[in-house]
Write an enzyme that holds these catalytic residues in place. Structure first.
Site, PDB file in Angstrom:
ATOM      1  N   ARG A  49       0.835  -1.200   0.000  1.00 35.55           N
ATOM      2  CA  ARG A  49       0.000   0.000   0.000  1.00 35.55           C
ATOM      3  C   ARG A  49       0.872   1.253   0.000  1.00 35.55           C
ATOM      4  O   ARG A  49       2.083   1.148   0.155  1.00 35.55           O
ATOM      5  CB  ARG A  49      -0.924   0.000   1.233  1.00 35.55           C
ATOM      6  N   GLY A  50       0.208   2.409  -0.126  1.00 36.89           N
ATOM      7  CA  GLY A  50       0.943   3.675  -0.184  1.00 36.89           C
ATOM      8  C   GLY A  50       1.252   3.971  -1.650  1.00 36.89           C
ATOM      9  O   GLY A  50       1.685   3.075  -2.394  1.00 36.89           O
ATOM     10  N   ALA A  51       1.018   5.228  -2.052  1.00 33.18           N
ATOM     11  CA  ALA A  51       1.058   5.553  -3.485  1.00 33.18           C
ATOM     12  C   ALA A  51       2.361   5.166  -4.189  1.00 33.18           C
ATOM     13  O   ALA A  51       2.323   4.434  -5.183  1.00 33.18           O
ATOM     14  CB  ALA A  51       0.739   7.034  -3.661  1.00 33.18           C
ATOM     15  N   ARG A  92      -6.897  -0.538  -7.248  1.00 32.45           N
ATOM     16  CA  ARG A  92      -6.978   0.651  -6.378  1.00 32.45           C
ATOM     17  C   ARG A  92      -7.029   1.876  -7.283  1.00 32.45           C
ATOM     18  O   ARG A  92      -5.989   2.401  -7.707  1.00 32.45           O
ATOM     19  CB  ARG A  92      -5.783   0.703  -5.408  1.00 32.45           C
ATOM     20  N   GLN A 197      -3.133   2.668   9.803  1.00 36.14           N
ATOM     21  CA  GLN A 197      -1.790   2.725   9.208  1.00 36.14           C
ATOM     22  C   GLN A 197      -0.851   3.606  10.034  1.00 36.14           C
ATOM     23  O   GLN A 197       0.360   3.372  10.063  1.00 36.14           O
ATOM     24  CB  GLN A 197      -1.850   3.275   7.775  1.00 36.14           C
ATOM     25  N   ASP A 238      -2.100  10.625  -2.573  1.00 39.58           N
ATOM     26  CA  ASP A 238      -2.397   9.525  -3.499  1.00 39.58           C
ATOM     27  C   ASP A 238      -2.662  10.022  -4.903  1.00 39.58           C
ATOM     28  O   ASP A 238      -2.534   9.277  -5.868  1.00 39.58           O
ATOM     29  CB  ASP A 238      -3.598   8.723  -2.996  1.00 39.58           C
ATOM     30  N   ASN A 247      -5.742  12.286  -0.308  1.00 39.92           N
ATOM     31  CA  ASN A 247      -4.920  11.464   0.602  1.00 39.92           C
ATOM     32  C   ASN A 247      -5.874  10.717   1.526  1.00 39.92           C
ATOM     33  O   ASN A 247      -7.109  10.856   1.453  1.00 39.92           O
ATOM     34  CB  ASN A 247      -3.937  12.364   1.377  1.00 39.92           C
ATOM     35  N   LYS A 248      -5.299   9.929   2.409  1.00 42.92           N
ATOM     36  CA  LYS A 248      -6.091   9.082   3.313  1.00 42.92           C
ATOM     37  C   LYS A 248      -7.206   9.865   3.985  1.00 42.92           C
ATOM     38  O   LYS A 248      -7.015  11.007   4.405  1.00 42.92           O
ATOM     39  CB  LYS A 248      -5.134   8.486   4.355  1.00 42.92           C
TER      40      LYS A 248
HETATM   41  O1  MRU Z   1      -4.914   3.187   1.874  1.00 40.52           O
HETATM   42  P1  MRU Z   1      -3.437   3.434   1.924  1.00 40.52           P
HETATM   43  O2  MRU Z   1      -2.797   2.931   3.173  1.00 40.52           O
HETATM   44  O3  MRU Z   1      -2.723   2.946   0.677  1.00 40.52           O
HETATM   45  O4  MRU Z   1      -3.320   5.008   1.919  1.00 40.52           O
HETATM   46  C1  MRU Z   1      -2.047   5.571   1.881  1.00 40.52           C
HETATM   47  C2  MRU Z   1      -2.054   7.037   1.997  1.00 40.52           C
HETATM   48  O5  MRU Z   1      -3.080   7.684   2.034  1.00 40.52           O
HETATM   49  C3  MRU Z   1      -0.713   7.700   1.981  1.00 40.52           C
HETATM   50  O6  MRU Z   1      -0.736   8.866   2.729  1.00 40.52           O
HETATM   51  C4  MRU Z   1      -0.341   8.040   0.537  1.00 40.52           C
HETATM   52  O7  MRU Z   1      -0.425   6.907  -0.279  1.00 40.52           O
HETATM   53  C5  MRU Z   1       0.996   8.614   0.417  1.00 40.52           C
HETATM   54  S1  MRU Z   1       2.252   7.425   0.667  1.00 40.52           S
HETATM   55  C6  MRU Z   1       3.757   8.131   0.452  1.00 40.52           C
END
Ligand code: MRU
Length: 341
Positions: A49-51, A92, A197, A238, A247-248
């Site tokens: 996970r994470g962009a 995603r 997270q 993201d 973002n999240k």
């Molecule tokens: O659902 P997730 O855990 O993939 O969400 C991640 C986020 O929102 C992060 O803040 C984002 O991807 C940036 S990661 C460098």
């Protein structure tokens, strides 16, 4: 010091190895996938996970599909890889890096003259995506560290750290680079309901690196800002459209509170996270499953039949953002994106 990678490609077995983020911090486990279906499951369940990590996973995924393909005819081979890539991209939809990483490797394969050459080209482009991600995060860290004063407390949301990238991190990369430069930085990590997270991952990786971190529930952030306990906010992204940062879920409320309390609100993200043509209204926000909200550590917390909402992300208008740190420079009002295109 050699950094622990979050995910990597194992050439001898044609598999993708990754830290399984669903089991942290209880245990540290390396998992592997050998098919696109397994990779898709790892992405949907947030094991990966994470962009930026999704960008690398997408790139590795195309290499995996190509190298494991049994097709010998070039047309059939390309058709198979493209349809697997298309499905992977849909796992995603909000995080733009996934389709960006996939697209980059598909383009990298375009000029190959044979199936064999295409398989080699796919792997070499995917490895380049992963290598560059590590370099880009360092650059973001180095530029962003200038924004943090010595002796500061920074609030962050979700996990935009090494675990969200191939290593180092974006928002946490800025914090790591500031600490490396000798600054005294303490982090307040919001736990980030529903999947935690921040509590599970951000606090784990910062504690591992001996960076001061305290976890709060998401609803405590406003009070800490009001009491003057937060010097700045820094988050990842993201997707960044012409008018908003995605973002999240929960990021927007921190941005609103930060504005009210005159606290700088920073975003750290690679250029690959920008959607230069998109506007907030065009973007579909991933709606995740009921069970993530309706249970806590295996126990039901909401009566059967009561509906929930579970959007994975929210949009923060650029008017609430003080600066966006990218590897090509720092953008601020009026956020002229031509500077980094
Ligand atoms: O659902 P997730 O855990 O993939 O969400 C991640 C986020 O929102 C992060 O803040 C984002 O991807 C940036 S990661 C460098």
């Amino acid at each position: 010091m050699e950094q622990q990678k979050t995910l990597w490609y194992e050439r001898d077995t044609d598999s993708i190895a990754y830290i399984d983020e669903t089991v942290l911090p209880v245990s540290f486990e390396i998992a592997r996938c050998t098919t696109i279906a397994e990779l898709g499951t790892a992405i949907k369940t947030l094991a990966i996970r994470g962009a930026p990590a999704l960008g690398v996973a997408g790139a590795f995924g195309v290499a995996l599909a190509a190298r494991r393909s049994k097709e010998t005819g070039y047309k059939e081979f390309i058709h198979q890889v493209q349809s697997e890539a298309e499905w992977l991209s849909s796992t995603r939809p909000t995080a733009v890096n996934l389709s960006w990483g996939i697209g980059r490797v598909l383009i990298g394969m375009r000029d190959a003259g044979s199936v064999h050459e295409a398989k080699e080209a796919a792997l070499s482009e995917a490895l380049a995506v992963a290598r560059e991600d590590a370099i880009i995060c360092r650059k973001i860290g180095q530029l962003g560290a200038e924004l943090l004063p010595d002796h500061c407390t920074v609030l962050t949301h979700c996990n935009a750290g090494a675990l969200a990238c191939s290593e180092w991190g974006t928002a946490l990369g800025v914090i790591r680079s500031a600490v490396d430069a000798g600054k005294d930085v303490s982090v307040i990590a919001c736990e980030t309901r529903p999947l935690l997270q921040g509590a599970r991952l951000t606090s784990w990786e910062l504690a591992r690196d001996n960076i001061s971190v305290t976890v709060i529930t998401d609803s405590m952030a406003a009070t800490l800002m009001r009491k003057g306990e937060i010097g700045s906010v820094i988050v990842g992204a993201d997707r960044i459209t012409r008018d908003a940062v995605f973002n999240k879920i929960g990021t927007y409320m921190h941005a609103v509170c930060a504005k009210y309390h005159n606290i700088p609100f920073y975003v750290a993200a690679p250029v690959s996270t920008f959607d230069f043509k998109g506007m907030e209204a065009d973007i579909i926000i991933e709606e995740r499953g009921r069970e993530e909200v309706a249970s806590f550590f295996g126990r039901n917390t909401i009566p059967d039949g009561v509906p929930v909402k579970n959007p994975g992300f929210d949009a923060t208008p650029l008017a609430l953002v003080s600066a966006i740190v990218t590897e090509k420079g720092i953008l601020s009002e009026p956020f002229d994106m031509r500077q980094i295109m």
